[in-house]
Structure formats: structure tokens, C-alpha cells
Design a protein around this motif. Structure first.
Motif, PDB file in Angstrom:
ATOM      1  N   LEU A 157      -3.755  16.479  -5.160  1.00  0.00           N
ATOM      2  CA  LEU A 157      -2.641  15.731  -5.057  1.00  0.00           C
ATOM      3  C   LEU A 157      -2.766  14.463  -5.688  1.00  0.00           C
ATOM      4  N   HIS A 158      -3.805  13.912  -5.061  1.00  0.00           N
ATOM      5  CA  HIS A 158      -4.151  12.536  -5.420  1.00  0.00           C
ATOM      6  C   HIS A 158      -4.227  12.066  -6.723  1.00  0.00           C
ATOM      7  N   GLU A 159      -4.818  13.244  -7.452  1.00  0.00           N
ATOM      8  CA  GLU A 159      -5.040  12.976  -8.981  1.00  0.00           C
ATOM      9  C   GLU A 159      -3.643  13.058  -9.653  1.00  0.00           C
ATOM     10  N   THR A 160      -2.788  13.939  -9.236  1.00  0.00           N
ATOM     11  CA  THR A 160      -1.497  14.217  -9.657  1.00  0.00           C
ATOM     12  C   THR A 160      -0.810  12.982  -9.453  1.00  0.00           C
ATOM     13  N   ILE A 161      -0.780  12.209  -8.225  1.00  0.00           N
ATOM     14  CA  ILE A 161      -0.265  10.933  -8.028  1.00  0.00           C
ATOM     15  C   ILE A 161      -0.773   9.835  -9.067  1.00  0.00           C
ATOM     16  N   ASP A 162      -1.884   9.697  -9.394  1.00  0.00           N
ATOM     17  CA  ASP A 162      -2.202   8.646 -10.474  1.00  0.00           C
ATOM     18  C   ASP A 162      -1.792   8.950 -11.666  1.00  0.00           C
ATOM     19  N   ARG A 163      -1.873  10.290 -12.090  1.00  0.00           N
ATOM     20  CA  ARG A 163      -1.312  10.635 -13.484  1.00  0.00           C
ATOM     21  C   ARG A 163      -0.024  10.291 -13.502  1.00  0.00           C
ATOM     22  N   LEU A 164       0.833  10.617 -12.710  1.00  0.00           N
ATOM     23  CA  LEU A 164       2.280  10.402 -12.760  1.00  0.00           C
ATOM     24  C   LEU A 164       2.699   9.008 -12.656  1.00  0.00           C
ATOM     25  N   ILE A 165       1.886   8.100 -11.672  1.00  0.00           N
ATOM     26  CA  ILE A 165       2.266   6.731 -11.750  1.00  0.00           C
ATOM     27  C   ILE A 165       1.762   6.112 -13.012  1.00  0.00           C
ATOM     28  N   GLN A 166       0.676   6.526 -13.532  1.00  0.00           N
ATOM     29  CA  GLN A 166       0.303   5.919 -14.983  1.00  0.00           C
ATOM     30  C   GLN A 166       1.055   6.155 -16.198  1.00  0.00           C
ATOM     31  N   ASN A 167       1.597   7.378 -16.026  1.00  0.00           N
ATOM     32  CA  ASN A 167       2.484   7.820 -17.101  1.00  0.00           C
ATOM     33  C   ASN A 167       3.952   7.238 -17.230  1.00  0.00           C
ATOM     34  N   ARG A 168       4.146   6.673 -16.020  1.00  0.00           N
ATOM     35  CA  ARG A 168       5.557   6.175 -16.048  1.00  0.00           C
ATOM     36  C   ARG A 168       5.601   4.600 -16.522  1.00  0.00           C
ATOM     37  N   THR A 169       4.677   3.738 -16.693  1.00  0.00           N
ATOM     38  CA  THR A 169       4.544   2.618 -17.267  1.00  0.00           C
ATOM     39  C   THR A 169       3.738   2.485 -18.472  1.00  0.00           C
ATOM     40  N   ALA A 170       4.268   1.943 -19.493  1.00  0.00           N
ATOM     41  CA  ALA A 170       3.567   1.814 -20.703  1.00  0.00           C
ATOM     42  C   ALA A 170       2.380   0.609 -20.427  1.00  0.00           C
ATOM     43  N   ASP A 171       1.163   1.120 -21.108  1.00  0.00           N
ATOM     44  CA  ASP A 171       0.079   0.008 -21.161  1.00  0.00           C
ATOM     45  C   ASP A 171      -0.377  -0.198 -19.572  1.00  0.00           C
ATOM     46  N   TYR A 172      -0.270   1.155 -18.725  1.00  0.00           N
ATOM     47  CA  TYR A 172      -0.399   1.036 -17.368  1.00  0.00           C
ATOM     48  C   TYR A 172      -2.136   0.429 -17.208  1.00  0.00           C
ATOM     49  N   ALA A 173      -2.798   1.006 -18.031  1.00  0.00           N
ATOM     50  CA  ALA A 173      -4.266   1.152 -17.860  1.00  0.00           C
ATOM     51  C   ALA A 173      -4.694  -0.457 -17.802  1.00  0.00           C
ATOM     52  N   LYS A 174      -3.883  -1.275 -19.124  1.00  0.00           N
ATOM     53  CA  LYS A 174      -4.103  -2.550 -19.259  1.00  0.00           C
ATOM     54  C   LYS A 174      -3.636  -3.472 -18.125  1.00  0.00           C
ATOM     55  N   LEU A 175      -2.672  -3.199 -17.693  1.00  0.00           N
ATOM     56  CA  LEU A 175      -1.639  -3.840 -16.891  1.00  0.00           C
ATOM     57  C   LEU A 175      -2.194  -3.868 -15.144  1.00  0.00           C
ATOM     58  N   ALA A 176      -2.674  -2.732 -14.765  1.00  0.00           N
ATOM     59  CA  ALA A 176      -2.964  -2.465 -13.489  1.00  0.00           C
ATOM     60  C   ALA A 176      -4.269  -3.224 -13.038  1.00  0.00           C
ATOM     61  N   SER A 177      -4.054  -3.557 -11.695  1.00  0.00           N
ATOM     62  CA  SER A 177      -5.238  -4.234 -11.061  1.00  0.00           C
ATOM     63  C   SER A 177      -6.284  -3.302 -11.158  1.00  0.00           C
ATOM     64  N   PRO A 178      -7.641  -3.720 -10.981  1.00  0.00           N
ATOM     65  CA  PRO A 178      -8.637  -3.032 -10.796  1.00  0.00           C
ATOM     66  C   PRO A 178      -8.899  -2.087  -9.224  1.00  0.00           C
ATOM     67  N   LEU A 179      -9.613  -1.248  -9.135  1.00  0.00           N
ATOM     68  CA  LEU A 179      -9.605  -0.856  -7.787  1.00  0.00           C
ATOM     69  C   LEU A 179      -9.970  -1.870  -6.884  1.00  0.00           C
ATOM     70  N   SER A 180      -9.715  -1.640  -5.598  1.00  0.00           N
ATOM     71  CA  SER A 180     -10.245  -2.798  -4.383  1.00  0.00           C
ATOM     72  C   SER A 180     -11.607  -2.608  -4.259  1.00  0.00           C
ATOM     73  N   ASN A 181     -12.137  -3.764  -3.965  1.00  0.00           N
ATOM     74  CA  ASN A 181     -13.611  -3.786  -3.739  1.00  0.00           C
ATOM     75  C   ASN A 181     -13.735  -3.188  -2.355  1.00  0.00           C
ATOM     76  N   ASP A 182     -14.925  -2.799  -1.867  1.00  0.00           N
ATOM     77  CA  ASP A 182     -15.164  -2.066  -0.600  1.00  0.00           C
ATOM     78  C   ASP A 182     -14.693  -2.773   0.710  1.00  0.00           C
ATOM     79  N   ALA A 183     -14.798  -4.059   0.575  1.00  0.00           N
ATOM     80  CA  ALA A 183     -14.136  -4.911   1.752  1.00  0.00           C
ATOM     81  C   ALA A 183     -12.777  -4.753   1.682  1.00  0.00           C
ATOM     82  N   GLU A 184     -12.262  -4.811   0.779  1.00  0.00           N
ATOM     83  CA  GLU A 184     -10.545  -4.877   0.662  1.00  0.00           C
ATOM     84  C   GLU A 184     -10.106  -3.499   0.947  1.00  0.00           C
ATOM     85  N   PHE A 185     -10.980  -2.568   0.578  1.00  0.00           N
ATOM     86  CA  PHE A 185     -10.442  -1.084   0.973  1.00  0.00           C
ATOM     87  C   PHE A 185     -10.554  -0.868   2.375  1.00  0.00           C
TER      88      PHE A 185
END
Length: 577
Positions: free
Chosen positions: A51-79
Motif C-alpha cells: 500500500l505504501h508504494e501505491t500511495i506514493d504512485r498515486l500522490i506523484q501522478n496527481r501533480t505535474a512535475d512532482y519529482a521536480k517540485l517535491a521535497s527530498p526525503l527527510s534526513n534521519d534526524a527529521e524522520f
């Protein structure tokens, strides 16, 4: 004033110097058996994606240029800080922080999520979140809140399915000792039909039908007056009854009584049919018929003075099943509320405004979440785990593209970055107690093996102070944290806060003062790891060094206390990011 000038100076240097937060992760060989008929091997189908993989796919598909606009993954401390706050309601201890940051296993985040989901703290904190959702911090009435809280905690600890939990709550009347605590949902509201109708529709069905009581909702075409009274019809015969002999207050029910309603916008005249009525129903689902009894046979126990009546047929007893069984709207509302619990915003937002004029930000995703929650039998722990493992959840709250106008205009509903979530009162209290070392002092004082329930009991007074200050108006939907003047004064000057800051054996100030005077970099690291769950920037280490320069004895102790206080007052500490 409590060292006001020094506090302001330290606050300016420490709190506002770090820009971390911007308000705005072989088929068998059968050739040796020629006598057997040839049978085609079944194709090996790819496994369904998690399910977590499906979540990411559907979130990304909804926004054009999502990969470009999205923040990177949080660093370990932030997570680390985020997942502790979201699943246990506190920040990690400095030992837990150091251990996680040193861990080089590629799956350490998933390992941590699983560990936290199986802690007593998870059960306690998620039970608190459910309590606030269901009871809105209502004051004590009839049922001891502690028994209700224990009922919820036990339910979460045993991973009781969410639909079963709701059925138990909506079926309880307080007469059975085993389920007495669950009746608090009804009894704390005095069994008041309109209040219960409003809260049941809002909490479990994602629809605030308050304005549909007197007429069809004036702003939401989907919500009709008969929707309101369809739910009300389950409850119209119920009332609070006090058995003076047993000294027990329960929810009783009559065998008769119908809802009657008409729109205030309709003009009564001779041709009017008069008030309408309806059988119990949940929105547009089938109306629930009831058996007909001969006159005089409607009751198991007939009404009498001082006697709780018991009807042959209970309308209210049908409500739990009607809400939770094969009701997609209930599953959708719960999926959306749990998403909001971790992401800080619903896919339908506001949470109680699920209608066609307020469509979900990601319709396909909400459909999948709804279906999966139902398919997994409303498994709360499984569902929260899948969300926490998604890159969507694990994105950083900072976006290096915020200087770009397009990125600035990104909507929170696109989930391109982690949203800033104000700590709720319980999180805030436990974060302060962990950061200052108060919780660790109490852990160390326990002679026996650490018991989380004992620790919580010892520190409950501190938690309640924060709840009383930041918890909002009892009985009203809980809003996000917004500091008022009284709250700021409390945090700045209240002696109950100030008393936990100075050095005492084992707390943060004590640990900092034991670090050699010439090792300010080590002191800064201990300070920042303890309070903000991260190592300090070089500039922050330099600021700490400058502030402690030539400070000795009591002056150094005072400055150390002020440094702790300054970080506790920072926006970085007050938000989950």
C-alpha cells in the motif's frame, strides 16, 4: 521578571538563527515423465504492490512535475523526531537518537516503525488521539474518564479492529460492567439527541449535518434534512436513566417515539401535509424497518417509577452495525481521519466536509485507502504502518525550491512536502519532559523494570497542565494550536515549568554542566540532540560557545538553563516537522 533581558537575548540568538522551518523518502522439469500429459504451467503473477508504494504512485501522478517540485526525503534526524511524535507522542531520548543516527542498516526506518508500533507508548498515545476525536476533551460526567481512557488504550494495545471498536461504543448503554466505560460517548453528552446526531455524523461519516437540522443544508446540496433525522431516529427513544438503588446512571430506551421534522423555509397552510417522519437510516442507505408488537407487548420490562424500561426491540442497538457494516462512507471517513493523523491534512479537508462540492485532493488514492482499510478488516496498526513507510510521509518539511515562485504556490493538498503540525498538548508536555530530562529522571528512579504506565502516572500532573492550557474548550471540536498571551506567559515564567529546567541529578542541565568547560562543541551537541533531535549547525555551536565564554559557577549554570529554555521556546521545538 525571570531573567527577562538575558532570555530575550538568548532567544534572539538561538531561536531565530536557524531557518529549518519554512512555513510554508522454477517451473518443474517434466521432460523425464513423457507418459504424463503436458499441462501448461500457471504464470507467476507479480505480487500486488504494498500500500505504501501505491500511495506514493498515486500522490506523484496527481501533480505535474512532482519529482521536480517535491521535497527530498527527510534526513534521519527529521524522520526520527517525526515518527516518535506521531506514534508515541514524545521525542526520542538522546540515547535513542544516537543509536538511530549511527545505524547503517538500509531498512532501519521500517525496523523503527515496527518497534514503535509494538510499544506501550503507541497504545497510550493513539488511544489519546482517539479520545480527543471521540470526546473532544469533554469534562467528567457519569463515567470516570480514566476508565474510558483505559478501555481505549486496551483496545489499541490488542489492535482491536476500528469498526469493532466503534460498534462497541455505539452499542454500549452502561448497564454491563464489561462495556460500561464505552458508554461515556453517550452519557457525557447526556444522551442529547441533537448533539449525538451532530457528532456521530461528523466523526464517523465525515459530514457536519448541524445545519441540516431545520432544513436541507443551505450550502451543501448533498446533505438533506432527512439524512439528519435518519440518524436521529436511531436515538430519539433513548434517554439517561439513573438507578438510585444501584447508584448507576445508564442510557435507557423507550419502545415508542418517532422523529418529526419540516423545513423552516416551508410555509404551513391548509394543504400542508404536516411534519415528515422517517425510519432510522444512515444517509441514503436502506431504511431499517422494525418489528410490530401487539399492544401491551412492546416491552421486556415496562416503564415504571424508578424502573429502567427495556423494549422488545431497540433502535439504538441497530446503530453500530448500520454505521460500520458494509458502509463505504464510514470506511472512507476513517481512512481520511487516520491519514490526517500522520500527514497533518486530510485527502478530504476539512475532515467533516466530505461532499461533492469539496472533492478529495486525490480521489483515486482515497478510494484505494478506503478499499484497503476494509479489506484488512480495519486493522489500525497495519494502516498506520503503511502510511508511515511511504515516501509521501517521509518527505522533508523544507523545500529548497521555495525560492522559486512555482514552488511557493504549491498547495499543502499536493503533499509535495511534509506539513508543519503543531504539537498537541500531550505531545508538547511529553516533548518538554523528555527534552529537559525530567522523564529520564523518573525512569531512573523506578526500582523495578520500567513500567510505562507507572511512568505516565508519575508525570500525569505535568501532562494535565499542558492539556488545561492548550486543550481548547471542552466539548468543542479541537482546533490547531495557537499560542495565546496566557500560554506564552505560562511557558516563559510559570514556576512549574521553570522548576524542571535547573540541574538535578540525571537531567539535561546536570549532564551539560558535567561537560568540561573547554568542550563547548560537545555541550552544544548534547543540548541540540536532547531538545531538537539533531546535531547543531556550525553557527549554532559558535553561538553556544560565545554565550558560555568565561561563564563559571552559577553564571554558567544560569546560562545553560537559559539555553535549554530558548530551544524549548523555539518554533522548531513546538512543531512536528
Amino acid at each position: 521578571m525571570f531573567r527577562a533581558n538575558m532570555r530575550v537575548y538568548v532567544l534572539l540568538l538561538i531561536v531565530f538563527s536557524h531557518p529549518l522551518i519554512s512555513v510554508s523518502v522454477e517451473a518443474a522439469d517434466r521432460s523425464q515423465f513423457p507418459e504424463e500429459p503436458l499441462v501448461a504451467n500457471k504464470p507467476i503473477l507479480p505480487a500486488e504492490p504494498a500500500l505504501h508504494e501505491t500511495i506514493d504512485r498515486l500522490i506523484q501522478n496527481r501533480t505535474a512535475d512532482y519529482a521536480k517540485l517535491a521535497s527530498p526525503l527527510s534526513n534521519d534526524a527529521e524522520f526520527l523526531r517525526r515518527i516518535y511524535l506521531d506514534l508515541t507522542g514524545r521525542i526520542p531520548t538522546i540515547e535513542q537518537t544516537r543509536t538511530f543516527l549511527k545505524d547503517r542498516r538500509p531498512d532501519k526506518r521500517a525496523v523503527l516503525v515496527d518497534q514503535l508500533l509494538n510499544t506501550p507508548e503507541y497504545a497510550r498515545f493513539v488511544a489519546q488521539r482517539l479520545d480527543v476525536m471521540l470526546m473532544q476533551r469533554m469534562n467528567k460526567k457519569y463515567i470516570d474518564p480514566a476508565k474510558w481512557e483505559e478501555y481505549l488504550r486496551t483496545s489499541v494495545a490488542e489492535n482491536k479492529s476500528l469498526d469493532q471498536l466503534v460498534r462497541e461504543i455505539l452499542s454500549a448503554d452502561g448497564t454491563e460492567q464489561k462495556h460500561q466505560a464505552a458508554a461515556r460517548f453517550y452519557l457525557a453528552r447526556d444522551g442529547e439527541v441533537n448533539e449525538l446526531t451532530r457528532d456521530i455524523s461528523r466523526i464517523f461519516l465525515g459530514a457536519d449535518l448541524t445545519c441540516a437540522q431545520c432544513h436541507d443544508h443551505p450550502e451543501v446540496a448533498d446533505w438533506k434534512q432527512d439524512h439528519y433525522y435518519g440518524i436521529s431516529a436511531f436515538l430519539i427513544r433513548s434517554f439517561v436513566f439513573t438507578d438510585k438503588q444501584k447508584k448507576q446512571t445508564v442510557l435507557a430506551e423507550k419502545a415508542e417515539g418517532e422523529v418529526k421534522f419540516e423545513s423552516v423555509f416551508e410555509v404551513r397552510d391548509k394543504t400542508s401535509k404536516g411534519p415528515a417522519t422517517t425510519l432510522p437510516a444512515v444517509f441514503d442507505n436502506k431504511k431499517i424497518p422494525e418489528p410490530v408488537f401487539k399492544k401491551g407487548e412492546e416491552y421486556k420490562v415496562k416503564p415504571a417509577k424508578g424502573v429502567r424500561p427495556i423494549p422488545q426491540y431497540s433502535r439504538r442497538a441497530q446503530l453500530g452495525d448500520a454505521i460500520t457494516t458494509e458502509n463505504r462512507r464510514f470506511a472512507r471517513t476513517m481512512a481520511n481521519r487516520l491519514w490526517d493523523m500522520l500527514l497533518g491534512r486530510g485527502i478530504v479537508h476539512p475532515l467533516d466536509a466530505d461532499h461533492s462540492d469539496n472533492p478529495p485532493s486525490h480521489p483515486e488514492l482515497l478510494d484505494v485507502l478506503t478499499e484497503q482499510l476494509m479489506a484488512h478488516n480495519y486493522d489500525l496498526k497495519w494502516y498506520l504502518r503503511e502510511i508511515a513507510l511511504s515516501e509521501t510521509y517521509q518527505r522533508s518539511s523544507a523545500n529548497e525550491l521555495f525560492q522559486d515562485q512555482t514552488a511557493k504556490e504549491l498547495s499543502d493538498a499536493q503533499f509535495t512536502h511534509a506539513l508543519l503540525k503543531p504539537l498537541n498538548p500531550e505531545q508538547y508536555a511529553w516533548a518538554v519532559m523528555e527534552a529537559t530530562g525530567l522523564a529520564e529522571v523518573h525512569r531512573n528512579s523506578l526500582k523495578q523494570k520500567l513500567n510505562e504506565a507507572t511512568l505516565r502516572k508519575n508525570l500525569l500532573g505535568y501532562e494535565r497542565q499542558f492539556v488545561s492550557l492548550f486543550g481548547g474548550v471542552p466539548g468543542e471540536p479541537v482546533k490547531e494550536f495557537e499560542a495565546t498571551a496566557d500560554q506564552i506567559l505560562y511557558l516563559s515564567n510559570d514556576q512549574r515549568i521553570q522548576v524542571i529546567l535547573p540541574a538535578r541529578p540525571g537531567n539535561l542541565a546536570d549532564r551539560l554542566l558535567k561537560i568540561p568547560v573547554d568542550q563547548t562543541a560537545q555541550l552544544a551537541e548534547e543540548l541540540y540532540l536532547s531538545v531538537l533531535t539533531r546535531t547543531p549547525l556550525q553557527t549554532e555551536t559558535e553561538e553556544v560557545t560565545a554565550l558560555l565564554a568565561e561563564k563559571k559557577g552559577q553564571d554558567r549554570a544560569v546560562m545553560v538553563t537559559d539555553l535549554i529554555w530558548a530551544l524549548l521556546m523555539s518554533s522548531e521545538f513546538r512543531f512536528n516537522h
